[in-house]
Design an enzyme around this catalytic site. Structure first.
Site, PDB file in Angstrom:
ATOM      1  N   CYS A 104      -2.052  32.281  13.951  1.00 45.41           N
ATOM      2  CA  CYS A 104      -1.880  32.803  15.312  1.00 45.41           C
ATOM      3  C   CYS A 104      -1.612  31.638  16.252  1.00 45.41           C
ATOM      4  CB  CYS A 104      -3.117  33.589  15.741  1.00 45.41           C
ATOM      5  SG  CYS A 104      -3.354  35.094  14.813  1.00 45.41           S
ATOM      6  N   GLY A 117       1.768   5.007  -0.404  1.00 43.38           N
ATOM      7  CA  GLY A 117       1.085   6.296  -0.480  1.00 43.38           C
ATOM      8  C   GLY A 117       2.121   7.385  -0.590  1.00 43.38           C
ATOM      9  N   ARG A 118       2.795   7.627   0.542  1.00 41.23           N
ATOM     10  CA  ARG A 118       3.851   8.639   0.590  1.00 41.23           C
ATOM     11  C   ARG A 118       4.891   8.431  -0.505  1.00 41.23           C
ATOM     12  NH1 ARG A 118       5.740  11.057   5.429  1.00 41.23           N
ATOM     13  NH2 ARG A 118       4.663   9.414   6.564  1.00 41.23           N
ATOM     14  N   TYR A 168       0.486  13.979   2.744  1.00 39.11           N
ATOM     15  CA  TYR A 168       0.052  14.460   4.057  1.00 39.11           C
ATOM     16  C   TYR A 168       0.216  15.968   4.213  1.00 39.11           C
ATOM     17  CZ  TYR A 168       0.175   9.477   4.732  1.00 39.11           C
ATOM     18  OH  TYR A 168      -0.029   8.120   4.559  1.00 39.11           O
ATOM     19  N   GLU A 201       0.818  -1.213   0.000  1.00 41.65           N
ATOM     20  CA  GLU A 201       0.000   0.000   0.000  1.00 41.65           C
ATOM     21  C   GLU A 201       0.857   1.272   0.000  1.00 41.65           C
ATOM     22  OE1 GLU A 201      -3.582  -1.992   2.683  1.00 41.65           O
ATOM     23  OE2 GLU A 201      -2.086  -0.687   3.613  1.00 41.65           O
TER      24      GLU A 201
END
Length: 433
Positions: free
Chosen positions: A363, A294-295, A392, A292
């Site tokens: 902020c 992804g990154r 991400y 799997e």
């Protein structure tokens, strides 16, 4: 200058390029913050996994793109074109895939708390497999599948008890995890027994995932050993031999020069040899092996461009360069103190001798992108580029402080196209009443 990845360069104007396209021009034409993907790099990364897995594990293997890293219609169109599957973790990710025309028989639905509505939606769309996390979910799938008159294929998610030596917040394979059912405690064996009894459930195998940003293959081999030993045990004690083994994702990506370079094909080949040897020693049929990524498909295919605002030096302390984005489009430094490579895109040939912290606009004191960065003397209006932001970043973006989310473009053959429009104030307030 040695570039971090081979799709980056510097042109005759001294500007940073991605896929040969001038990032300063992109910033001017599309505004900032702007996330820029190299489409050819995305496709190349998909092909590495697809071809490597077929070569090393056989044609029944499949790479599943993990949409949680970056999810949009265009990404699923690319994944479909390149012949990989999809790992989705919510009804929203599944809806995106379906709306992009992704073939749902190549979809695996993950998640530790799928709702009944999500389960029904997935079944209605004829997804390939559920990756089942727990008994309550199994009961829900059985009930909904029974009501709809189908037999649903599943694999069970197991926690193998592996520490992959990565950041604690992205480690998922230890026994004490919110994900999956533990091997060590015997609970996955009991869940297997239960699944095999259910008339509308077709149990095909098992899944495990040890964590993310892992550079060493040893944890993957250790996890495979545990899972194959368990598969052999289930064959001996239950007469059930799993035909599918999903080893999850998690290969690392180079964010900075000090990170090691990874040869994904070599890693997959070595894991394959280990799995084949283990299957032989246990007299097991080789299961269809899934992974799997992804990154490692999207991260190095993108960068983010910002415009510098204030440049502030606190005498005797440090200097800050503030940008027009921050934790709203990249929360990873605030969450994990993640390392990034940062450039001044319009001054690539100038000496980086100004040490500073690149700070976001929110902020929040923790809204930082990177500390101890060396840039050429920056000023308001400079274009600040943060590399390796494909994973991400947009997928974890928020409207904190009512900041709008950035535009996303892809570049190919010297041209840019918008794949996610810039959010407007009207978009952001559309659900307010």
């Amino acid at each position: 200058m040695k570039m971090l990845h081979d799709n980056l360069g510097v042109n005759e104007k001294g500007h940073l390029t991605i896929a040969g396209v001038d990032t300063v021009v992109l910033a001017k034409e599309h505004g900032t913050p702007l996330i820029v993907f190299d489409e050819n790099k995305l496709r190349e990364n998909c092909r590495i996994y697809k071809e490597s897995m077929a070569r090393h594990f056989g044609e029944n293997s499949l790479a599943l793109y993990a949409g949680k890293a970056f999810c949009c219609k265009e990404m699923y169109r690319i994944a479909a074109d390149e012949g990989v599957g999809a790992d989705v973790v919510s009804g929203g990710e599944l809806y995106t895939a379906v709306s992009a025309g992704f073939p749902t028989d190549r979809v695996f639905f993950h998640g530790n708390n799928k709702t009944d509505a999500e389960i029904a939606y997935a079944i209605d769309n004829r997804i390939g497999y559920f990756v089942v996390d727990n008994r309550e979910e199994l009961d829900a799938i059985q009930a909904i599948a029974h009501k709809k008159g189908i037999v649903q294929k599943i694999i069970l998610r197991a926690t193998p008890g592996i520490d992959p030596h990565t950041h604690a917040k992205i480690s998922t394979g230890k026994v004490d995890s919110k994900f999956g059912t533990a091997v060590e405690t015997g609970q996955i064996e009991a869940l297997t027994d239960y699944a095999l009894e259910l008339e509308n459930i077709d149990l095909k195998g098992y899944h495990c995932h040890i964590g993310s940003q892992v550079f060493d293959i040893d944890p993957f081999c250790d996890a495979a050993d545990i899972m194959l030993d368990f598969i052999a045990k289930m064959r001996e004690h239950k007469g059930f031999e799993a035909s599918v083994l999903n080893l999850g994702g998690g290969f690392g990506v180079r964010y900075v020069q000090s990170d090691p370079e990874i040869d994904y094909d070599k890693n997959i080949g070595e894991i394959s040899e280990h799995v084949k040897s283990k299957c032989s020693s246990l007299n097991l049929k080789m299961p269809a092996v899934l992974m799997e990524p992804g990154r490692s498909i999207v991260a190095d295919a993108a960068l983010t461009l910002y415009t510098a605002g204030s440049v502030k030096t606190i005498t005797g302390y440090k200097s800050y360069v503030s940008i027009d984005g921050g934790m709203t489009d990249n929360p990873r430094y605030a969450l994990y103190q993640s390392e990034y490579t940062v450039y001044c895109a319009n001054k690539m040939n100038e000496t980086p001798d100004f040490k500073c912290t690149v700070a976001g606009r929110c902020c929040e004191s923790g809204d930082l992108i990177q500390e101890n960065v060396l840039l050429p003397s920056p000023k308001r209006g400079d274009i600040i580029a943060v590399l390796v932001t494909g994973a991400y970043n947009y997928s974890m973006a928020s409207n904190y402080n009512r900041v709008t989310r950035p535009e996303v473009v892809s570049v190919k053959d010297g041209k840019a196209k918008v794949i996610i429009k810039r959010e407007t104030y009207e978009h952001m307030t559309a659900l307010d009443v």
